[in-house]
Design a protein around this motif. Structure first.
Motif, PDB file in Angstrom:
ATOM      1  N   GLU A   1     -31.989 -26.192  23.560  1.00 50.36           N
ATOM      2  CA  GLU A   1     -30.889 -25.989  22.624  1.00 50.36           C
ATOM      3  C   GLU A   1     -30.062 -27.259  22.448  1.00 50.36           C
ATOM      4  N   THR A   2     -29.889 -28.029  23.518  1.00 51.63           N
ATOM      5  CA  THR A   2     -29.155 -29.290  23.418  1.00 51.63           C
ATOM      6  C   THR A   2     -29.897 -30.273  22.525  1.00 51.63           C
ATOM      7  N   ALA A   3     -31.221 -30.342  22.676  1.00 55.49           N
ATOM      8  CA  ALA A   3     -32.012 -31.230  21.814  1.00 55.49           C
ATOM      9  C   ALA A   3     -31.954 -30.748  20.368  1.00 55.49           C
TER      10      ALA A   3
ATOM     11  N   ASN B   1     -35.797 -23.113  12.892  1.00 51.90           N
ATOM     12  CA  ASN B   1     -35.099 -24.024  13.803  1.00 51.90           C
ATOM     13  C   ASN B   1     -35.916 -25.276  14.142  1.00 51.90           C
ATOM     14  N   LEU B   2     -36.780 -25.697  13.204  1.00 50.54           N
ATOM     15  CA  LEU B   2     -37.551 -26.914  13.453  1.00 50.54           C
ATOM     16  C   LEU B   2     -36.628 -28.122  13.441  1.00 50.54           C
ATOM     17  N   PHE B   3     -36.824 -29.030  14.381  1.00 51.41           N
ATOM     18  CA  PHE B   3     -35.992 -30.231  14.446  1.00 51.41           C
ATOM     19  C   PHE B   3     -36.798 -31.403  14.987  1.00 51.41           C
ATOM     20  N   ALA B   4     -36.317 -32.599  14.675  1.00 57.23           N
ATOM     21  CA  ALA B   4     -36.851 -33.829  15.247  1.00 57.23           C
ATOM     22  C   ALA B   4     -35.679 -34.774  15.433  1.00 57.23           C
TER      23      ALA B   4
ATOM     24  N   SER C   1     -43.979 -35.309  11.469  1.00 61.72           N
ATOM     25  CA  SER C   1     -44.783 -35.284  12.689  1.00 61.72           C
ATOM     26  C   SER C   1     -44.507 -34.017  13.493  1.00 61.72           C
ATOM     27  N   ALA C   2     -43.244 -33.567  13.482  1.00 63.42           N
ATOM     28  CA  ALA C   2     -42.912 -32.325  14.185  1.00 63.42           C
ATOM     29  C   ALA C   2     -43.677 -31.150  13.591  1.00 63.42           C
TER      30      ALA C   2
END
Length: 242
Positions: A130-132, A181-184, A194-195
């Motif tokens: 969650e922090t990332a 909730n996809l993130f990079a 890339s994610a």
């Protein structure tokens, strides 16, 4: 994709997303209710999650708003078909986006060799994830242990240094796999495109033969399109003015 297929894909994406919203709310002891036209919660939902999600293009403003709490700050509605006009009821448009769809038989490019992808092993890893996801801001416990299941997986892309630099939530529905909730992070090799590759590789391995759906906007939508998704229909999120 013909019109009938597109409509089926939108319905599947909408339902999958509503089920994910319901799961998050239930993990916070805020149970929602699925009705014919909308999923709704009579109590205020967790941050960033709507109080209602329309399930059909025929949902009416009165039907949706009558089933949620409009008397306290923060009421929001996910207008899944961008059909509602909630302005007369005190709502403003928060953002607009597009549902996206990727067929199961579409080839996936090889993921970046600099990021290793795997599901979180247990709930102890959720705070770091969650922090990332929050771009370094310490999490508040939005994502809880109850969300970890066979059909809902938190994927983490980890750098050689062992840090989570990318991730997503994938949840299997009746006929699709939803990605949210996809993130990079800024230092993630290849960024969101890339994610997507890493996530799609894991989805194909875990649930082969199922199409992938979700929703995105702006540059994130552009990255999804480059990863093989097709925009299939608009949605709109409304927030009630305080």
């Amino acid at each position: 994709m013909d019109e009938e297929s597109r409509e089926r894909a939108v319905r599947a994406a909408v339902r999958n997303n509503a089920e994910w919203c319901d799961a998050v709310c239930r993990a916070h002891a805020v149970p929602g209710e699925f009705g014919g036209e909308a999923w709704t919660s009579a109590r205020r939902t967790p941050p960033l999650y709507p109080d209602a999600v329309t399930l059909t293009p025929d949902a009416s403003p009165a039907d949706v708003v009558s089933r949620v709490d409009t008397g306290s700050p923060g009421c929001s509605v996910k207008d899944s078909y961008a059909r509602l006009d909630l302005a007369p009821l005190g709502f403003d448009v928060l953002f607009e986006a597009q549902w996206i769809h990727r067929p199961a038989d579409k080839a996936v490019m090889s993921p970046s060799p600099y990021v290793s992808w795997a599901p979180l092993a247990d709930a102890d890893a959720l705070p770091a994830w969650e922090t990332a996801w929050g771009d370094g801001e310490e999490g508040s416990g939005l994502f809880r242990a109850e969300l970890l299941s066979h059909d809902t997986v938190f994927l983490a892309g980890t750098s050689a240094a062992g840090e989570i630099v990318a991730g997503a939530v994938v949840s299997r529905g009746a006929s699709v796999v939803g990605v949210s909730n996809l993130f990079a992070r800024g230092d993630a090799p290849g960024g969101e495109e890339s994610a997507w590759t890493g996530v799609l590789t894991e989805v194909a391995r875990r649930w082969p033969g199922l199409p992938v759906v979700g929703y995105e906007s702006g540059e994130s939508l552009d990255a999804a399109v480059r990863a093989g998704f097709t925009p299939i229909g608009p949605l709109r999120v409304w927030l009630r003015s305080d």
